[in-house]
Design a protein around this motif. Structure first.
Motif, PDB file in Angstrom:
ATOM      1  N   GLY A 239       0.794  -1.221   0.000  1.00 58.54           N
ATOM      2  CA  GLY A 239       0.000   0.000   0.000  1.00 58.54           C
ATOM      3  C   GLY A 239       0.826   1.269   0.000  1.00 58.54           C
ATOM      4  O   GLY A 239       0.285   2.375  -0.101  1.00 58.54           O
ATOM      5  N   TYR A 240       2.157   1.141   0.096  1.00 53.34           N
ATOM      6  CA  TYR A 240       3.022   2.324   0.088  1.00 53.34           C
ATOM      7  C   TYR A 240       3.163   2.830  -1.346  1.00 53.34           C
ATOM      8  O   TYR A 240       3.511   2.074  -2.243  1.00 53.34           O
ATOM      9  N   GLU A 241       2.896   4.112  -1.550  1.00 56.69           N
ATOM     10  CA  GLU A 241       2.927   4.674  -2.899  1.00 56.69           C
ATOM     11  C   GLU A 241       3.820   5.915  -2.963  1.00 56.69           C
ATOM     12  O   GLU A 241       3.446   6.947  -3.511  1.00 56.69           O
ATOM     13  N   ASP A 242       5.000   5.805  -2.375  1.00 54.19           N
ATOM     14  CA  ASP A 242       6.012   6.884  -2.394  1.00 54.19           C
ATOM     15  C   ASP A 242       5.595   8.104  -1.580  1.00 54.19           C
ATOM     16  O   ASP A 242       6.217   9.156  -1.687  1.00 54.19           O
ATOM     17  N   ARG A 243       4.540   7.993  -0.794  1.00 53.99           N
ATOM     18  CA  ARG A 243       4.098   9.103   0.047  1.00 53.99           C
ATOM     19  C   ARG A 243       4.052   8.609   1.492  1.00 53.99           C
ATOM     20  O   ARG A 243       3.223   7.784   1.856  1.00 53.99           O
ATOM     21  N   VAL A 244       4.984   9.130   2.291  1.00 48.74           N
ATOM     22  CA  VAL A 244       5.160   8.639   3.647  1.00 48.74           C
ATOM     23  C   VAL A 244       3.961   8.961   4.532  1.00 48.74           C
ATOM     24  O   VAL A 244       3.455   8.117   5.269  1.00 48.74           O
ATOM     25  N   SER A 245       3.503  10.214   4.498  1.00 48.04           N
ATOM     26  CA  SER A 245       2.504  10.692   5.449  1.00 48.04           C
ATOM     27  C   SER A 245       1.216   9.856   5.457  1.00 48.04           C
ATOM     28  O   SER A 245       0.806   9.368   6.516  1.00 48.04           O
ATOM     29  N   PRO A 246       0.533   9.667   4.319  1.00 53.66           N
ATOM     30  CA  PRO A 246      -0.707   8.874   4.366  1.00 53.66           C
ATOM     31  C   PRO A 246      -0.461   7.416   4.739  1.00 53.66           C
ATOM     32  O   PRO A 246      -1.312   6.777   5.369  1.00 53.66           O
ATOM     33  N   PHE A 247       0.712   6.890   4.366  1.00 48.41           N
ATOM     34  CA  PHE A 247       1.031   5.498   4.692  1.00 48.41           C
ATOM     35  C   PHE A 247       1.155   5.324   6.201  1.00 48.41           C
ATOM     36  O   PHE A 247       0.588   4.394   6.788  1.00 48.41           O
ATOM     37  N   LEU A 248       1.890   6.229   6.852  1.00 45.00           N
ATOM     38  CA  LEU A 248       2.067   6.131   8.301  1.00 45.00           C
ATOM     39  C   LEU A 248       0.765   6.400   9.043  1.00 45.00           C
ATOM     40  O   LEU A 248       0.489   5.782  10.080  1.00 45.00           O
ATOM     41  N   PHE A 249      -0.032   7.335   8.541  1.00 43.02           N
ATOM     42  CA  PHE A 249      -1.323   7.625   9.184  1.00 43.02           C
ATOM     43  C   PHE A 249      -2.214   6.393   9.153  1.00 43.02           C
ATOM     44  O   PHE A 249      -2.798   6.000  10.170  1.00 43.02           O
ATOM     45  N   GLY A 343      15.544  11.540  -3.614  1.00 38.74           N
ATOM     46  CA  GLY A 343      14.419  10.632  -3.839  1.00 38.74           C
ATOM     47  C   GLY A 343      14.260   9.621  -2.723  1.00 38.74           C
ATOM     48  O   GLY A 343      13.851   8.480  -2.944  1.00 38.74           O
ATOM     49  N   ALA A 344      14.566  10.050  -1.498  1.00 38.26           N
ATOM     50  CA  ALA A 344      14.667   9.115  -0.373  1.00 38.26           C
ATOM     51  C   ALA A 344      13.383   8.356  -0.096  1.00 38.26           C
ATOM     52  O   ALA A 344      13.426   7.238   0.407  1.00 38.26           O
ATOM     53  N   ASN A 345      12.221   8.937  -0.403  1.00 40.56           N
ATOM     54  CA  ASN A 345      10.956   8.298  -0.041  1.00 40.56           C
ATOM     55  C   ASN A 345      10.362   7.453  -1.152  1.00 40.56           C
ATOM     56  O   ASN A 345       9.297   6.858  -0.967  1.00 40.56           O
ATOM     57  N   ALA A 346      11.011   7.402  -2.301  1.00 48.56           N
ATOM     58  CA  ALA A 346      10.541   6.518  -3.364  1.00 48.56           C
ATOM     59  C   ALA A 346      10.689   5.074  -2.896  1.00 48.56           C
ATOM     60  O   ALA A 346      11.686   4.711  -2.266  1.00 48.56           O
ATOM     61  N   ILE A 347       9.713   4.250  -3.191  1.00 51.62           N
ATOM     62  CA  ILE A 347       9.705   2.896  -2.641  1.00 51.62           C
ATOM     63  C   ILE A 347      10.927   2.096  -3.075  1.00 51.62           C
ATOM     64  O   ILE A 347      11.480   1.310  -2.291  1.00 51.62           O
ATOM     65  N   ALA A 348      11.400   2.316  -4.298  1.00 53.85           N
ATOM     66  CA  ALA A 348      12.583   1.578  -4.765  1.00 53.85           C
ATOM     67  C   ALA A 348      13.803   1.928  -3.921  1.00 53.85           C
ATOM     68  O   ALA A 348      14.603   1.055  -3.565  1.00 53.85           O
ATOM     69  N   ARG A 349      13.947   3.220  -3.592  1.00 51.77           N
ATOM     70  CA  ARG A 349      15.073   3.657  -2.761  1.00 51.77           C
ATOM     71  C   ARG A 349      14.930   3.118  -1.341  1.00 51.77           C
ATOM     72  O   ARG A 349      15.912   2.696  -0.725  1.00 51.77           O
ATOM     73  N   LEU A 350      13.724   3.148  -0.832  1.00 47.92           N
ATOM     74  CA  LEU A 350      13.468   2.672   0.521  1.00 47.92           C
ATOM     75  C   LEU A 350      13.783   1.182   0.631  1.00 47.92           C
ATOM     76  O   LEU A 350      14.483   0.741   1.559  1.00 47.92           O
ATOM     77  N   GLU A 351      13.295   0.399  -0.314  1.00 45.84           N
ATOM     78  CA  GLU A 351      13.551  -1.042  -0.297  1.00 45.84           C
ATOM     79  C   GLU A 351      15.035  -1.342  -0.480  1.00 45.84           C
ATOM     80  O   GLU A 351      15.567  -2.275   0.140  1.00 45.84           O
ATOM     81  N   ARG A 352      15.694  -0.519  -1.296  1.00 45.43           N
ATOM     82  CA  ARG A 352      17.109  -0.775  -1.563  1.00 45.43           C
ATOM     83  C   ARG A 352      17.966  -0.555  -0.315  1.00 45.43           C
ATOM     84  O   ARG A 352      18.841  -1.364  -0.002  1.00 45.43           O
ATOM     85  N   ARG A 353      17.718   0.532   0.418  1.00 43.29           N
ATOM     86  CA  ARG A 353      18.567   0.794   1.584  1.00 43.29           C
ATOM     87  C   ARG A 353      18.289  -0.184   2.725  1.00 43.29           C
ATOM     88  O   ARG A 353      19.195  -0.594   3.440  1.00 43.29           O
ATOM     89  N   ILE A 354      17.010  -0.554   2.888  1.00 41.97           N
ATOM     90  CA  ILE A 354      16.690  -1.546   3.916  1.00 41.97           C
ATOM     91  C   ILE A 354      17.303  -2.897   3.551  1.00 41.97           C
ATOM     92  O   ILE A 354      17.918  -3.569   4.387  1.00 41.97           O
ATOM     93  N   GLY A 355      17.150  -3.290   2.279  1.00 49.74           N
ATOM     94  CA  GLY A 355      17.698  -4.564   1.815  1.00 49.74           C
ATOM     95  C   GLY A 355      19.209  -4.613   1.876  1.00 49.74           C
ATOM     96  O   GLY A 355      19.800  -5.667   2.128  1.00 49.74           O
ATOM     97  N   PHE A 356      19.842  -3.467   1.670  1.00 47.53           N
ATOM     98  CA  PHE A 356      21.307  -3.398   1.709  1.00 47.53           C
ATOM     99  C   PHE A 356      21.822  -3.846   3.078  1.00 47.53           C
ATOM    100  O   PHE A 356      22.696  -4.716   3.185  1.00 47.53           O
TER     101      PHE A 356
END
Length: 366
Positions: A239-249, A343-356
């Motif tokens: 459900g994450y769509e590159d927008r942190v605020s609505p996702f966390l809410f 582009g820190a909040n883009a899902i690809a970037r987020l998944e990449r740093r966590i996966g790293f």
């Protein structure tokens, strides 16, 4: 004579928009508009100060802190005295008490109360320098009346506006303002067991040592923001769509309901957080800081280390600190690149740093 040629780009654009798309757009606008019901109002400065003093205006938890410095308060009062336009105040009408909760404007209202009723003494002013060192009661009575009679407009979201509407309004009003407003709003709009857990863990001594933040960010709930991200991203990015605020809410709202129905699960989440922080303290020499003497915790770096560590422990619960060395990659260009802010909040970037981090801890080098 030939007629002027139309712009080809215009023709292409028209050909792409179907009647179905137009209908869907109209439906979306109508649905979202239903959540925003409001009316306009107008208050005198005297009435605003009185309602603040009596508690008729409710300051929600996410705006509890009096964050304006004296200089900013004095500049605001100077603007008021000079008759400059004052931004709208925004309220939400409680369906139970009928009182108005301040959605935006608490700092202005506090300042008005402090000046009119609290004996505030004005400091250095830009234009009205002759008023420096004076309080409201030092002014001529005629000027006091004029100030009290000045009116400021307000917008009141009525009782039918839901919590998401209040959150969206505050978020949009404060776009580009202080970094932790969203954490503050979640704190007030979504009171419940999950937010209580977040608040408790944000004050944990070990976490505070691992994740230092400047005093201003601490007052604005930055550590609560980090704790919320730890749990939300750790539970998955569906459900994450590159927008942190609505996702966390949405996540916080869902978790409040879940922990209400399953109160024993709170201990599981608390254990998850504690084990992860303990592991981080054992193998990451600077915690979530970039350097030994760092005084800030970059969000992208926190997400990479905290959630990457949690996922590694989840996959291999037998993982121990003496099996791992992070020295080879912690200061590498690659790690700096994946935890950069671009582009820190883009899902690809987020998944990449966590996966790293997860993969390095598990010994998986791709």
């Amino acid at each position: 004579m030939s007629s002027p040629r139309s712009n080809p780009a215009d023709d292409v654009q028209l050909s792409f928009i179907t009647e179905e798309q137009k209908a869907a757009a109209e439906k979306e606008i109508v649905e979202h508009s239903k959540r925003i019901e409001f009316y306009l109002t107008e208050y005198t400065v005297e009435l605003l100060a009185s309602k603040m003093e009596s508690g008729e205006f409710v300051i929600p938890p996410y705006q509890r802190e009096d964050t304006w410095e004296p200089e900013r308060k004095h500049r605001f009062i100077e603007s008021l005295l000079m008759g400059l336009p004052i931004p709208f105040l925004f309220f939400w009408e409680s369906p139970t008490s009928g009182k108005l909760e301040i959605v935006d404007g608490s700092q202005r209202l506090r300042t008005i109360q402090q000046f009119i009723l609290g004996g505030m003494v004005l400091g250095e002013l830009e234009n009205l320098s002759s008023l420096e060192g004076m309080s409201f009661n030092d002014l001529p009575e005629s000027r006091q009346r004029k100030i009290k009679n000045r009116s400021i407009r307000g917008i009141v979201l009525n009782e039918h506006a839901d919590e998401q509407a209040r959150f969206d309004l505050f978020d949009r009003i404060n776009t580009g303002s202080k970094i932790a407003n969203k954490a503050e709003v979640r704190r007030g709009a979504l009171v419940g067991p999950f937010l209580n857990l977040v608040i408790e863990l944000a004050q944990d001594d070990q976490f505070a040592a691992l994740a230092p933040v400047p005093d201003k960010q601490a007052k604005l709930r930055e550590r609560e923001e980090l704790v919320t991200r730890f749990f939300a991203y750790g539970d998955g990015l569906d459900g994450y769509e590159d927008r942190v605020s609505p996702f966390l809410f949405a996540y916080a709202k869902k978790m409040n309901a879940y922990l209400t129905e399953n109160p024993t699960a709170t201990d599981e989440y608390k254990k998850r957080f504690g084990q992860t922080m303990k592991f981080v303290s054992e193998i990451f020499p600077y915690g979530f800081r970039r350097t030994r003497d760092g005084v800030a915790t970059p969000r992208a770096r926190f997400e990479a280390i905290a959630i990457g560590t949690f996922l590694a422990l989840k996959e291999n619960p037998a993982l121990t600190a003496n099996q791992i060395s992070v020295a080879q990659w912690l200061d590498s260009d690659e790690f700096r690149e994946v935890t950069g802010s671009d582009g820190a909040n883009a899902i690809a970037r987020l998944e990449r740093r966590i996966g790293f981090v997860r993969d390095r801890l598990l010994g998986i080098v791709k």
